[in-house]
Design an enzyme around this catalytic site. Structure first.
Site, PDB file in Angstrom:
ATOM      1  N   CYS A 122       0.657  -1.427   0.087  1.00  0.00           N
ATOM      2  CA  CYS A 122      -0.676  -0.499  -0.174  1.00  0.00           C
ATOM      3  C   CYS A 122       0.874   1.436   0.122  1.00  0.00           C
ATOM      4  O   CYS A 122       0.022   2.350  -0.714  1.00  0.00           O
ATOM      5  CB  CYS A 122      -1.019   0.028   1.052  1.00  0.00           C
ATOM      6  N   ARG A 181       7.605 -10.984   5.389  1.00  0.00           N
ATOM      7  CA  ARG A 181       7.226 -10.709   6.712  1.00  0.00           C
ATOM      8  C   ARG A 181       7.530 -11.502   7.573  1.00  0.00           C
ATOM      9  O   ARG A 181       7.551 -12.906   7.115  1.00  0.00           O
ATOM     10  CB  ARG A 181       5.596 -10.545   7.263  1.00  0.00           C
ATOM     11  N   GLN A 232       0.799 -11.270  -2.760  1.00  0.00           N
ATOM     12  CA  GLN A 232      -0.965 -10.853  -2.672  1.00  0.00           C
ATOM     13  C   GLN A 232      -1.723 -10.460  -3.725  1.00  0.00           C
ATOM     14  O   GLN A 232      -0.889  -9.873  -5.023  1.00  0.00           O
ATOM     15  CB  GLN A 232      -0.607  -9.656  -1.495  1.00  0.00           C
ATOM     16  N   ASP A 269      -3.256  -8.291  -4.974  1.00  0.00           N
ATOM     17  CA  ASP A 269      -3.426  -6.391  -3.890  1.00  0.00           C
ATOM     18  C   ASP A 269      -3.981  -5.819  -4.358  1.00  0.00           C
ATOM     19  O   ASP A 269      -4.021  -6.177  -5.696  1.00  0.00           O
ATOM     20  CB  ASP A 269      -2.094  -6.756  -3.133  1.00  0.00           C
ATOM     21  N   HIS A 286      -5.541  -1.252  -4.461  1.00  0.00           N
ATOM     22  CA  HIS A 286      -6.159  -0.043  -3.458  1.00  0.00           C
ATOM     23  C   HIS A 286      -7.009   0.865  -4.006  1.00  0.00           C
ATOM     24  O   HIS A 286      -6.747   0.687  -5.858  1.00  0.00           O
ATOM     25  CB  HIS A 286      -4.695   0.838  -2.846  1.00  0.00           C
ATOM     26  N   LYS A 321     -12.042  -4.113   8.865  1.00  0.00           N
ATOM     27  CA  LYS A 321     -11.991  -5.584   8.029  1.00  0.00           C
ATOM     28  C   LYS A 321     -12.953  -6.205   7.591  1.00  0.00           C
ATOM     29  O   LYS A 321     -13.079  -6.104   9.154  1.00  0.00           O
ATOM     30  CB  LYS A 321     -10.626  -6.271   7.948  1.00  0.00           C
ATOM     31  N   HIS A 364      -8.377  -1.461   1.187  1.00  0.00           N
ATOM     32  CA  HIS A 364      -7.142  -2.483   0.042  1.00  0.00           C
ATOM     33  C   HIS A 364      -7.879  -3.377   0.551  1.00  0.00           C
ATOM     34  O   HIS A 364      -8.946  -3.799   1.348  1.00  0.00           O
ATOM     35  CB  HIS A 364      -6.319  -2.695   1.829  1.00  0.00           C
TER      36      HIS A 364
END
Length: 649
Positions: A341, A370, A388, A390, A392, A476, A522
């Site tokens: 992000c 991570r 991910q 992912d 945004h 979330k 997200h």
RNA sequence: GCCGGCGUAGCUCAGUGGUAGAGUACUUCCUUGGUAAGGAAGGGGUCAGGGGUUCAAAUCCCCUCGUUGGCUCCA
């Protein structure tokens, strides 16, 4: 005995006049003896009671048996007490924590003092439990004052029960006694231990007292019990079957991925077939996202430390993460990216934005790293480097709900195509008692939380709400799916965020020609590709949908005389973007078929003299067997039709 | 990170102090076979790594690494 009457309403709506003080068991006896033998507990006005507890006023009563979820949980809770009784008999002086029923069975947390408990001792405990069960000891409920309860456990020297008692109010405390065992317990329980016919203690594990890592670690013993021996056999068989679906096992067997000590724990190595599977999933998602107005972006794997200081990730996770990468320049540090992000925020910022541009949806299959705790790593479901799906979404405040709903639709589309029908949608909100865990003010949080709640409600999504599960920057909506062994994993996630736009000072020019702050959503429908593949493997037991299967077809020549014809078929498949390979090993056809079945390859095309002459292929489907002969063109058409069908929705 | 289990050939596993094994996979040869395992021969292991006890360690003890079941954590 009072002869006052009360009215008992049964689940079918029928009503009965009964004596005041009647018990669930007596009601059952009035219906049939068989039922009475099987009654484990009674649900009285929605509350679960011992089946022998007197009912003193008009009530709706449901008799609970092994077929009811609450019946099972009562049975298992009573089994935990039985195990505790066995433990006290075998290991005098053990101290007991808590012993609840769980989804499949029960556990009890035990403090064995200085002694190390060996897994091999479980069988001894099982035997003792069976022995005690045969006594048919009744579970007897006793109301007890707080001071008496404290005196009892002080005398016994059990600090855990005393700790539990501290939180209980006088007048609400009950003990349950069976055989030689007395426990602080709210109940309810089954009538007597004789109902428990089969016992299996499954495993032992460490568990912190009250789930707090600052406390002592107790030994948690997990077990399961059944009213019939046969049911235990069936359960154990089912467990064995579930183990066969384990993605770690299938991942190796199907040559999808591997790990290497040398590369590092929790860092998956994707093999060619696994990579093909990933690519198919990625293409599927890209296509769906293209339709929904997303744009792909690409960002590097590292970023300046300052980037994450701005986002707040560094402060929150920095000390527990992979440590910064130093450069030859003094004081210059980069971080392996744990999130995409911040990078996407910077892409948003590269030029001024107008309200007319919004929403802007930046998507990236971004690989992030991570430093997960070593004890947490687990196959592909919990790793240290993962990709991910992912994206945004930067939008105006009044677009949040609509955008959120669109993302829910996308997640549900993915789940539907892949046949994940058994998921839980979880709304994860702030822990109201621990606000320092989060960044940002109440106003933004309240707006974000209500946006999620409203969007989920508007979609008619069945949700559970969990406080304290929010991300540090926002609430979330998570989609959880169970693996083969019943462990729950988070896949898709959608998050509303008012914080990062603030921290990165994101802006757009509104219709009023003033600067405004956008809101970020997200979202990752798969969550992580690694975890998604893991759950997918277990979900379909390695029998992937045709469109995803890394090996879609294998061509099996009867003998090497037909490899040339097989090659012709393979080229036709190739022209049609179908993945196929020829098994031209020097083996008989039966062997080739067996190996293809074991490798779970969806289709086998068998070519021999007959097929070559007729210009056909014999089609054999994985599991289903022989489908007869097709011309190659017919087969390609059939095959493509199957894929199109499974991708419809 | 914490508590417990486990670590022998690519894989699945036998081997309780005395010269490292099986099945399968792999290689070579024979076989050219019609819908779930054709036959023969061969190669392959610093028994996770390090230290200790012992005349002798895969085996017993300690440490490290990995893995596994949970706990805690999960941007």
């Amino acid at each position: 005995m009072s002869n006052q009457k009360i009215k008992i309403t049964l689940p079918d709506g029928s009503e009965r006049e009964m004596d005041k003080g009647v018990s669930g068991l007596q009601i059952a006896l009035g219906i049939s003896e068989g039922l009475a033998r099987n009654v484990l507990a009674a649900k009285v006005n929605g509350e679960i009671w011992d089946s022998n507890r007197p009912i003193e006023q008009d009530a709706t009563v449901q008799l609970l048996t092994w077929n009811d979820k609450e019946g099972k949980s009562t049975f298992w809770h009573s089994s935990a007490h039985l195990m505790a009784e066995a433990l006290e008999a075998l290991y005098p002086g053990v101290k007991l924590g808590i012993g609840p029923s769980i989804e499949n069975g029960f556990y009890y947390d035990v403090d064995f003092g200085d002694r190390t408990f060996e897994g091999a001792e479980l069988e001894t405990i099982e035997a003792k439990m069976i022995e005690l069960a045969r006594n048919k000891s009744e579970y007897i409920r006793k109301d007890i004052s707080k001071s008496e309860a404290i005196a009892y456990f002080e005398n016994k020297g059990d600090e855990y029960k005393l700790d539990l008692l501290e939180g209980l109010a006088d007048g609400t405390i009950t003990f349950y006694e069976q055989g030689n065992f007395v426990d602080l317990c709210r109940g309810p329980h089954i009538p007597n231990t004789g109902f428990i016919k089969a016992v299996k203690l499954l495993n032992i594990a460490g568990a912190y007292w009250r789930g707090d890592e600052k406390n002592k670690m107790l030994t948690r013993i997990y077990g399961i019990t059944f009213p019939k021996a046969k049911e235990l056999q069936e359960y154990l068989f089912m467990l064995e079957e579930a183990k066969k679906r384990d993605h770690r096992k299938l991942g190796r067997e199907l040559e999808l991925f591997t790990f290497s000590e040398k590369v590092g724990m929790g860092l998956p190595l994707w093999l060619p077939k696994g990579t093909l599977l990933r690519e198919r999933l990625i293409n599927f998602m890209k296509k769906a996202q293209d339709k929904s107005g997303y744009q792909q972006v690409t960002t590097p794997h590292i970023g300046h430390k300052a980037l994450y200081e701005t986002s707040g990730h560094y402060e929150k996770y920095g000390k527990d993460s992979f440590q910064p990468i130093a450069t030859p320049n003094e004081g210059e540090e980069f971080l392996l990216k744990p999130m995409n992000c911040p990078h996407h925020c910077e892409i948003y910022k590269y030029k001024p934005r107008s309200y007319k541009d919004l929403p802007i949806r930046y998507a990236e299959f971004g690989t992030v790293y991570r430093y997960e705790q070593s004890g947490e790593l687990h196959g592909l479901t919990r790793v240290r480097g993962f990709t991910q799906d992912d994206a945004h979404i930067f939008c105006m405040p009044n677009q949040v709900k609509e955008e959120f709903i669109k993302v829910i639709d996308l997640v549900l589309h993915v789940f539907k195509v892949l046949g994940f029908n058994d998921y839980t949608a979880q709304i994860s909100l702030r822990d109201p008692n621990n606000r320092e865990k989060y960044i940002g003010g109440d106003e933004a949080w309240n707006k974000a939380e209500s946006a999620i709640i409203e969007a989920a409600a508007e979609k008619g999504l069945e949700t559970v709400t969990v406080l304290g599960e929010a991300a540090f920057y926002g609430p979330k909506l998570d989609f959880m799916v169970k693996d083969a062994l019943g462990r729950r994993w988070q896949l898709g996630t959608i998050q509303v965020d008012y914080q990062l736009p603030d921290r990165f000072e994101l802006e757009y020019i509104g219709a009023d020609n003033q600067k405004h702050r956008p809101v970020m959503i997200h979202r990752a429908p798969f969550g992580s590709l690694e975890r998604f593949v893991a759950v997918l493997i277990e979900h379909c037991a390695g029998n992937f949908p045709l469109w995803l299967s890394p090996d879609q077809i294998t061509i099996l020549p009867i003998s090497e005389k037909f490899t040339e014809y097989a090659e012709k078929i393979r080229m036709l498949l190739d022209e049609n973007d179908i993945t196929g390979f020829i098994d031209n090993r020097d083996e008989k056809i039966g062997r080739k078929i067996r190996d293809a079945e074991v490798k779970k390859i969806p289709f086998m095309l068998i070519v021999g003299e007959k097929e070559q002459e007729e210009e056909k292929v014999s089609v054999r489907k994985h599991i289903d067997g022989d489908l007869g002969s097709y011309t190659p063109e017919e087969f390609v058409k059939y095959f493509k039709g199957l894929i199109a069908d499974s991708l419809k929705n």
